[in-house]
Motif scaffolding. Structure first.
Motif, PDB file in Angstrom:
ATOM      1  N   ASP A 173       0.799  -1.224   0.000  1.00  0.00           N
ATOM      2  CA  ASP A 173       0.000   0.000   0.000  1.00  0.00           C
ATOM      3  C   ASP A 173       0.832   1.274   0.000  1.00  0.00           C
ATOM      4  O   ASP A 173       0.549   2.217  -0.733  1.00  0.00           O
ATOM      5  N   ARG A 174       1.849   1.324   0.850  1.00  0.00           N
ATOM      6  CA  ARG A 174       2.623   2.557   0.969  1.00  0.00           C
ATOM      7  C   ARG A 174       3.258   2.949  -0.364  1.00  0.00           C
ATOM      8  O   ARG A 174       3.150   4.099  -0.811  1.00  0.00           O
ATOM      9  N   GLU A 175       3.880   1.967  -1.021  1.00  0.00           N
ATOM     10  CA  GLU A 175       4.583   2.265  -2.277  1.00  0.00           C
ATOM     11  C   GLU A 175       3.622   2.683  -3.383  1.00  0.00           C
ATOM     12  O   GLU A 175       3.904   3.634  -4.127  1.00  0.00           O
ATOM     13  N   VAL A 176       2.490   2.001  -3.500  1.00  0.00           N
ATOM     14  CA  VAL A 176       1.600   2.305  -4.614  1.00  0.00           C
ATOM     15  C   VAL A 176       0.856   3.609  -4.391  1.00  0.00           C
ATOM     16  O   VAL A 176       0.539   4.331  -5.352  1.00  0.00           O
ATOM     17  N   VAL A 177       0.561   3.975  -3.143  1.00  0.00           N
ATOM     18  CA  VAL A 177      -0.061   5.269  -2.881  1.00  0.00           C
ATOM     19  C   VAL A 177       0.923   6.397  -3.211  1.00  0.00           C
ATOM     20  O   VAL A 177       0.538   7.415  -3.810  1.00  0.00           O
ATOM     21  N   ALA A 178       2.183   6.214  -2.856  1.00  0.00           N
ATOM     22  CA  ALA A 178       3.194   7.209  -3.215  1.00  0.00           C
ATOM     23  C   ALA A 178       3.260   7.380  -4.729  1.00  0.00           C
ATOM     24  O   ALA A 178       3.384   8.506  -5.239  1.00  0.00           O
ATOM     25  N   GLU A 179       3.128   6.282  -5.450  1.00  0.00           N
ATOM     26  CA  GLU A 179       3.127   6.347  -6.917  1.00  0.00           C
ATOM     27  C   GLU A 179       1.913   7.111  -7.431  1.00  0.00           C
ATOM     28  O   GLU A 179       2.022   7.964  -8.326  1.00  0.00           O
ATOM     29  N   ALA A 180       0.740   6.821  -6.880  1.00  0.00           N
ATOM     30  CA  ALA A 180      -0.490   7.474  -7.334  1.00  0.00           C
ATOM     31  C   ALA A 180      -0.455   8.973  -7.059  1.00  0.00           C
ATOM     32  O   ALA A 180      -0.816   9.789  -7.923  1.00  0.00           O
ATOM     33  N   VAL A 181      -0.024   9.352  -5.859  1.00  0.00           N
ATOM     34  CA  VAL A 181       0.061  10.775  -5.529  1.00  0.00           C
ATOM     35  C   VAL A 181       1.141  11.443  -6.383  1.00  0.00           C
ATOM     36  O   VAL A 181       1.001  12.604  -6.787  1.00  0.00           O
ATOM     37  N   GLY A 182       2.191  10.691  -6.699  1.00  0.00           N
ATOM     38  CA  GLY A 182       3.213  11.219  -7.598  1.00  0.00           C
ATOM     39  C   GLY A 182       2.652  11.567  -8.969  1.00  0.00           C
ATOM     40  O   GLY A 182       3.102  12.528  -9.608  1.00  0.00           O
ATOM     41  N   LYS A 183       1.651  10.826  -9.418  1.00  0.00           N
ATOM     42  CA  LYS A 183       1.003  11.135 -10.702  1.00  0.00           C
ATOM     43  C   LYS A 183       0.328  12.499 -10.628  1.00  0.00           C
ATOM     44  O   LYS A 183       0.377  13.288 -11.589  1.00  0.00           O
ATOM     45  N   LEU A 184      -0.330  12.777  -9.498  1.00  0.00           N
ATOM     46  CA  LEU A 184      -0.977  14.077  -9.335  1.00  0.00           C
ATOM     47  C   LEU A 184       0.060  15.199  -9.361  1.00  0.00           C
ATOM     48  O   LEU A 184      -0.148  16.248  -9.994  1.00  0.00           O
ATOM     49  N   ILE A 185       1.169  14.972  -8.677  1.00  0.00           N
ATOM     50  CA  ILE A 185       2.233  15.982  -8.633  1.00  0.00           C
ATOM     51  C   ILE A 185       2.814  16.189 -10.023  1.00  0.00           C
ATOM     52  O   ILE A 185       3.060  17.331 -10.446  1.00  0.00           O
ATOM     53  N   ASP A 186       3.015  15.111 -10.770  1.00  0.00           N
ATOM     54  CA  ASP A 186       3.546  15.224 -12.139  1.00  0.00           C
ATOM     55  C   ASP A 186       2.607  16.013 -13.048  1.00  0.00           C
ATOM     56  O   ASP A 186       3.061  16.695 -13.982  1.00  0.00           O
ATOM     57  N   LEU A 187       1.310  15.941 -12.776  1.00  0.00           N
ATOM     58  CA  LEU A 187       0.324  16.694 -13.572  1.00  0.00           C
ATOM     59  C   LEU A 187       0.326  18.175 -13.217  1.00  0.00           C
ATOM     60  O   LEU A 187      -0.301  18.983 -13.914  1.00  0.00           O
ATOM     61  N   GLY A 188       0.978  18.539 -12.121  1.00  0.00           N
ATOM     62  CA  GLY A 188       1.055  19.944 -11.737  1.00  0.00           C
ATOM     63  C   GLY A 188       0.313  20.317 -10.475  1.00  0.00           C
ATOM     64  O   GLY A 188       0.284  21.486 -10.087  1.00  0.00           O
ATOM     65  N   HIS A 189      -0.289  19.350  -9.801  1.00  0.00           N
ATOM     66  CA  HIS A 189      -1.009  19.645  -8.562  1.00  0.00           C
ATOM     67  C   HIS A 189      -0.022  19.925  -7.433  1.00  0.00           C
ATOM     68  O   HIS A 189       0.951  19.181  -7.243  1.00  0.00           O
ATOM     69  N   ARG A 190      -0.301  20.994  -6.686  1.00  0.00           N
ATOM     70  CA  ARG A 190       0.561  21.344  -5.561  1.00  0.00           C
ATOM     71  C   ARG A 190      -0.224  21.416  -4.245  1.00  0.00           C
ATOM     72  O   ARG A 190       0.345  21.222  -3.186  1.00  0.00           O
ATOM     73  N   ARG A 191      -1.489  21.724  -4.308  1.00  0.00           N
ATOM     74  CA  ARG A 191      -2.343  21.711  -3.118  1.00  0.00           C
ATOM     75  C   ARG A 191      -3.206  20.454  -3.178  1.00  0.00           C
ATOM     76  O   ARG A 191      -4.188  20.386  -3.913  1.00  0.00           O
ATOM     77  N   ILE A 192      -2.799  19.467  -2.427  1.00  0.00           N
ATOM     78  CA  ILE A 192      -3.428  18.141  -2.505  1.00  0.00           C
ATOM     79  C   ILE A 192      -4.004  17.781  -1.140  1.00  0.00           C
ATOM     80  O   ILE A 192      -3.320  17.865  -0.120  1.00  0.00           O
ATOM     81  N   GLY A 193      -5.271  17.399  -1.110  1.00  0.00           N
ATOM     82  CA  GLY A 193      -5.931  17.001   0.122  1.00  0.00           C
ATOM     83  C   GLY A 193      -5.833  15.509   0.361  1.00  0.00           C
ATOM     84  O   GLY A 193      -5.493  14.729  -0.546  1.00  0.00           O
ATOM     85  N   PHE A 194      -6.147  15.115   1.587  1.00  0.00           N
ATOM     86  CA  PHE A 194      -6.037  13.705   1.957  1.00  0.00           C
ATOM     87  C   PHE A 194      -7.171  13.314   2.894  1.00  0.00           C
ATOM     88  O   PHE A 194      -7.450  14.013   3.879  1.00  0.00           O
TER      89      PHE A 194
END
Length: 351
Positions: A173-194
């Protein structure tokens, strides 16, 4: 030893009849019935042919007496996500469908002071061959120790390794969530909720760690106003959405720790006129049916829970499922999750 009658003699065929017809010992017949791997294919076919010819059906009570166990595997859970439990059950049933095994399901109350006493009574009465422990009770070391004490095989299911490979099936879980959130960051998102899962669940903790690791890698952090806690249910996703999306400048993306809560956040976004993904990108976790039953279809992490159910059953009772079910020592107990991108994610229109 049988429950059917031989049509020719009018008597019930016995295991001795099968052995005589196949030209093998009674012990060999028993090994074939119990799917032992220490039997040649030629001998196996001869015994199976004799069984079919005589119409012999092994007596389950006699087999249980011989093994000192019923031909049952128990699924123990205290989980608020019924779809997860259902998917896991289906994987178990996939594994045991051609065997003489059956599954019994026992919901438990992990907060009860009587948990261990109740489980002792249940396991002693049912005498299963093995038990599968779903999270969060899989994280209870005392319950695992109780299974050991009673001679009940067990497998602990988790979002991280909880035991050695003989007693564990897990995901990453930890690794794949980091990957998924990394996709958001790569798209340009900087303010991300959780939106976090329930306290006391290892899955919630592992997913939260993965989220923070991805932000830290990009030099970002989670603002307090962009955080909400949930319990894996739709209603808490709605509550989280109302909290996070009521700000004057809400985040442009939100990661939710499961699909049900993500669906709740999407519902609030629609009510507020916030476009998904035009104004807000959302990612969930599970890849449950909910992910494709809502609009827009949800980007999510596919948790291989059905495959984990199949692996758990094979880990417990491979010898009853045939040689092909045996788990190789080189096989990892970790079944990787994967990110599935759908229509709920896009580059931010603003930042």
């Amino acid at each position: 030893m049988a429950t059917r009658t031989n049509g020719k003699s009018g008597k019930q065929p016995t295991i001795n009849d099968v052995a005589a017809l196949a030209g093998v010992s009674k012990k060999t017949v028993s090994r074939v019935i119990n799917r032992s791997e220490f039997i040649t294919e030629k001998t196996r076919k001869a015994v199976q042919q004799a069984i079919e010819t005589l119409g012999f059906v092994p007596n389950p009570q006699a087999r249980a007496l011989a093994f000192r166990r019923n031909f049952l595997i128990a699924l123990l859970h205290d989980n608020p996500n019924p779809q997860m439990v259902l998917n896991f059950q289906q994987g178990v049933l996939d594994a045991i469908k051609d065997s003489d095994l059956a599954m019994i399901v026992r919901p438990v109350d992990r907060g009860s002071d009587r948990l261990l006493d109740d489980m002792r009574t249940f396991l002693e009465k049912q005498r299963p061959i093995g038990a599968m422990l779903l999270p969060p009770i899989s994280e209870n070391d005392e319950l695992a120790a109780l299974c050991d004490e009673l001679g009940v095989r067990y497998v602990r299911i988790g979002s991280a390794l909880l035991d050695d490979a003989r007693h564990c099936v897990s995901s990453n879980d930890r690794e794949v969530v980091a990957e998924a959130v990394g996709k958001l960051i790569d798209l340009g998102h900087r303010r991300i909720g959780f939106v976090r899962g329930p306290a006391g669940f290892r899955s919630a903790a592992e997913r939260e760690k993965g989220f923070h690791e991805a932000l830290a890698q990009a030099g970002l952090s989670l603002a307090d106003e962009n955080f909400a806690a949930g319990n894996y249910r739709f209603a808490t996703g709605v509550e989280a959405g109302r909290k996070i999306l009521s700000q004057p400048a809400p985040p442009t993306a939100i990661f939710c720790s499961n699909d049900e809560m993500a669906a709740g956040v999407i519902s609030v976004a629609h009510d507020k006129g916030i476009r998904v993904p035009g104004d807000l990108s959302i990612i969930g976790f599970d890849d449950s049916p909910t992910a494709t039953h809502i609009w827009p279809a949800l980007s999510t992490v596919r948790w291989p829970i059905r495959e984990m159910g199949m692996r758990a059953a094979r880990t417990l009772v491979a010898e009853f499922l045939g040689p092909e079910a045996k788990i190789a020592e080189s096989d990892s107990p970790v079944l990787p999750s994967t990110f599935i991108e759908r229509q709920s994610v896009a580059a931010p229109a603003r930042n």
